[in-house]
Design a protein around this motif. Structure first.
Motif, short mmCIF file in Angstrom:
data_model
loop_
_atom_site.label_atom_id
_atom_site.label_comp_id
_atom_site.label_asym_id
_atom_site.label_seq_id
_atom_site.Cartn_x
_atom_site.Cartn_y
_atom_site.Cartn_z
N ARG A 85 0.83 -1.20 0.00
CA ARG A 85 0.00 0.00 0.00
C ARG A 85 0.87 1.26 0.00
O ARG A 85 0.53 2.23 -0.65
CB ARG A 85 -0.89 -0.02 1.25
CG ARG A 85 -2.06 0.91 1.16
CD ARG A 85 -2.89 0.74 2.42
NE ARG A 85 -3.76 1.86 2.62
CZ ARG A 85 -4.89 2.04 1.98
NH1 ARG A 85 -5.27 1.16 1.08
NH2 ARG A 85 -5.64 3.09 2.20
N ASP A 110 -15.55 9.26 -0.82
CA ASP A 110 -16.02 9.55 0.53
C ASP A 110 -14.97 10.29 1.34
O ASP A 110 -15.25 11.29 1.99
CB ASP A 110 -16.46 8.25 1.24
CG ASP A 110 -15.48 7.10 1.08
OD1 ASP A 110 -14.32 7.33 0.65
OD2 ASP A 110 -15.86 5.96 1.39
N VAL A 112 -10.52 11.28 1.59
CA VAL A 112 -9.12 11.18 1.16
C VAL A 112 -8.28 11.12 2.43
O VAL A 112 -8.31 12.02 3.26
CB VAL A 112 -8.70 12.37 0.28
CG1 VAL A 112 -7.28 12.15 -0.23
CG2 VAL A 112 -9.65 12.55 -0.89
N THR A 114 -4.58 8.81 3.08
CA THR A 114 -3.19 8.94 2.64
C THR A 114 -3.12 9.54 1.24
O THR A 114 -2.11 10.13 0.87
CB THR A 114 -2.49 7.57 2.61
OG1 THR A 114 -3.15 6.74 1.65
CG2 THR A 114 -2.50 6.91 3.96
N LEU A 116 -3.24 7.69 -1.48
CA LEU A 116 -2.64 6.70 -2.38
C LEU A 116 -3.65 6.19 -3.42
O LEU A 116 -3.35 6.11 -4.61
CB LEU A 116 -2.07 5.51 -1.58
CG LEU A 116 -0.89 5.85 -0.68
CD1 LEU A 116 -0.49 4.65 0.17
CD2 LEU A 116 0.30 6.32 -1.50
N THR A 117 -4.87 5.87 -2.94
CA THR A 117 -5.90 5.37 -3.85
C THR A 117 -6.24 6.40 -4.92
O THR A 117 -6.26 6.09 -6.11
CB THR A 117 -7.19 5.04 -3.04
OG1 THR A 117 -6.83 4.26 -1.91
CG2 THR A 117 -8.18 4.28 -3.89
N LYS A 141 -8.96 13.96 5.36
CA LYS A 141 -8.17 13.73 6.58
C LYS A 141 -6.74 14.15 6.25
O LYS A 141 -5.86 13.33 6.03
CB LYS A 141 -8.25 12.23 6.94
CG LYS A 141 -8.32 11.96 8.41
CD LYS A 141 -8.04 10.51 8.70
CE LYS A 141 -9.27 9.65 8.71
NZ LYS A 141 -8.92 8.23 9.02
N HIS A 161 -8.97 11.11 12.94
CA HIS A 161 -9.70 10.11 13.71
C HIS A 161 -10.26 9.11 12.74
O HIS A 161 -10.53 9.45 11.59
CB HIS A 161 -10.89 10.74 14.44
CG HIS A 161 -10.52 11.65 15.55
ND1 HIS A 161 -9.89 11.20 16.70
CD2 HIS A 161 -10.67 12.98 15.70
CE1 HIS A 161 -9.68 12.23 17.49
NE2 HIS A 161 -10.14 13.32 16.91
N PHE A 162 -10.50 7.87 13.18
CA PHE A 162 -11.18 6.91 12.33
C PHE A 162 -12.67 7.22 12.38
O PHE A 162 -13.28 7.22 13.44
CB PHE A 162 -10.91 5.47 12.74
CG PHE A 162 -11.33 4.51 11.66
CD1 PHE A 162 -10.48 4.23 10.60
CD2 PHE A 162 -12.60 3.94 11.68
CE1 PHE A 162 -10.89 3.39 9.58
CE2 PHE A 162 -13.01 3.09 10.65
CZ PHE A 162 -12.14 2.82 9.60
N LEU A 168 -19.16 5.32 5.11
CA LEU A 168 -17.86 4.85 5.62
C LEU A 168 -18.07 3.73 6.62
O LEU A 168 -18.92 3.82 7.50
CB LEU A 168 -17.12 6.01 6.30
CG LEU A 168 -16.63 7.08 5.34
CD1 LEU A 168 -16.44 8.40 6.07
CD2 LEU A 168 -15.33 6.64 4.70
N SER A 199 -12.92 -0.99 0.21
CA SER A 199 -13.12 0.44 0.41
C SER A 199 -14.59 0.77 0.44
O SER A 199 -14.97 1.88 0.54
CB SER A 199 -12.48 1.25 -0.71
OG SER A 199 -11.18 0.88 -0.87
P1 IMP Z 1 -6.30 6.44 1.01
O1 IMP Z 1 -5.78 5.74 -0.22
O2 IMP Z 1 -5.42 6.22 2.21
O3 IMP Z 1 -6.57 7.90 0.80
O4 IMP Z 1 -7.60 5.65 1.41
C1 IMP Z 1 -8.85 6.07 1.16
C2 IMP Z 1 -9.83 4.97 1.52
O5 IMP Z 1 -9.55 4.39 2.81
C3 IMP Z 1 -11.18 5.58 1.62
O6 IMP Z 1 -11.85 5.56 0.38
C4 IMP Z 1 -11.86 4.71 2.67
O7 IMP Z 1 -12.44 3.59 2.05
C5 IMP Z 1 -10.74 4.26 3.57
N1 IMP Z 1 -10.66 5.11 4.78
C6 IMP Z 1 -9.72 6.01 5.09
N2 IMP Z 1 -9.94 6.61 6.27
C7 IMP Z 1 -11.09 6.08 6.74
C8 IMP Z 1 -11.87 6.30 7.94
O8 IMP Z 1 -11.57 7.13 8.82
N3 IMP Z 1 -13.00 5.54 8.06
C9 IMP Z 1 -13.39 4.63 7.13
N4 IMP Z 1 -12.69 4.40 5.99
C10 IMP Z 1 -11.55 5.11 5.80
#
Ligand code: IMP
Ligand code: MG
Length: 199
Positions: A85, A110, A112, A114, A116-117, A141, A161-162, A168, A199
């Motif tokens: 990842r 929903d 953003v 990190t 990465l996705t 975030k 925070h989660f 989500l 996701s």
């Molecule tokens: P990224 O690639 O790290 O930006 O991941 C984004 C994806 O991780 C989102 O589309 C969510 O599915 C999941 N995600 C990231 N943070 C949270 C959170 O706080 N709650 C639930 N899902 C999250």
């Protein structure tokens, strides 16, 4: 069959949740975003691409706030294990059903985290010859960002925070909350539920 005990349980007032963004705040912000997008995309017939599963709730409310002709599509994406990842390697589980050459794309996500996705997905869509590719995200975030991802339309910046609700999930639970909440104790939420990495 629901037992009398099961009927008394309220998921929405679960004490493990702390409301961060209310249903009303979400709906008001979506109206503003929708009006802004409608104004900027008038005559362009944009294609909104929702990222499954989390963004479908946001997409469904947002598109009803955008009063111009538009289309919608869905993609499903999954990252490999935690180790890969960090390299930003992601996998397309469900691709688009249409060509997007020359189209004006708005990716709907929903949250953003990190980045990465999204950095992978935005580059992938640009490489298919889209005229423009922009991003609308409900939540940012920002503290956790590893890749620079420009968010063209943002619902709310949030602290690290989660969060769960309004699409989500934590292990597929809580998507049905009509608000965004901080999950206070993830260990407690996970009891008796299968874990999932989607996701
Ligand atoms: P990224 O690639 O790290 O930006 O991941 C984004 C994806 O991780 C989102 O589309 C969510 O599915 C999941 N995600 C990231 N943070 C949270 C959170 O706080 N709650 C639930 N899902 C999250
Ligand atoms: Mg997602």
């Amino acid at each position: 069959m629901a037992t009398p005990t099961a009927q008394m349980y309220s998921e929405f007032t679960n004490p493990n949740l702390e409301v961060l963004i209310s249903q009303q705040q979400i709906s008001e912000r979506i109206k503003e975003l929708g009006a802004q997008i409608a104004k900027e995309y008038a005559g362009l017939n944009p294609l909104l691409i929702g990222v499954l599963k989390g963004a479908t709730f946001f997409l469904s409310d947002l598109l009803r706030a955008i009063d111009i002709p538009l289309g919608i599509e869905f993609m499903a994406i999954s990252s490999y294990g935690m180790s890969t990842r960090t390299s930003g390697e992601v996998r397309i589980l469900k691709d688009l059903d249409v060509a997007i050459e020359g189209r004006h794309i708005i990716v709907v996500e929903d949250i953003v985290d990190t980045g990465l996705t999204l950095s992978y997905l935005l580059a992938n869509l640009k490489s298919r010859g889209a005229a423009t590719v922009k991003l609308v995200a409900l939540l940012d975030k920002y503290d956790r960002r590893e890749r620079d991802v420009p968010i063209d339309y943002l619902g709310f910046p949030i602290p690290d925070h989660f969060v769960v609700g309004y699409g989500l999930d934590f292990a597929e639970r809580y998507r049905n909350l009509p608000f965004i909440a901080i999950l206070k104790n993830p260990d407690e939420a996970q009891l008796g539920l299968p874990m999932s990495s989607s996701s």
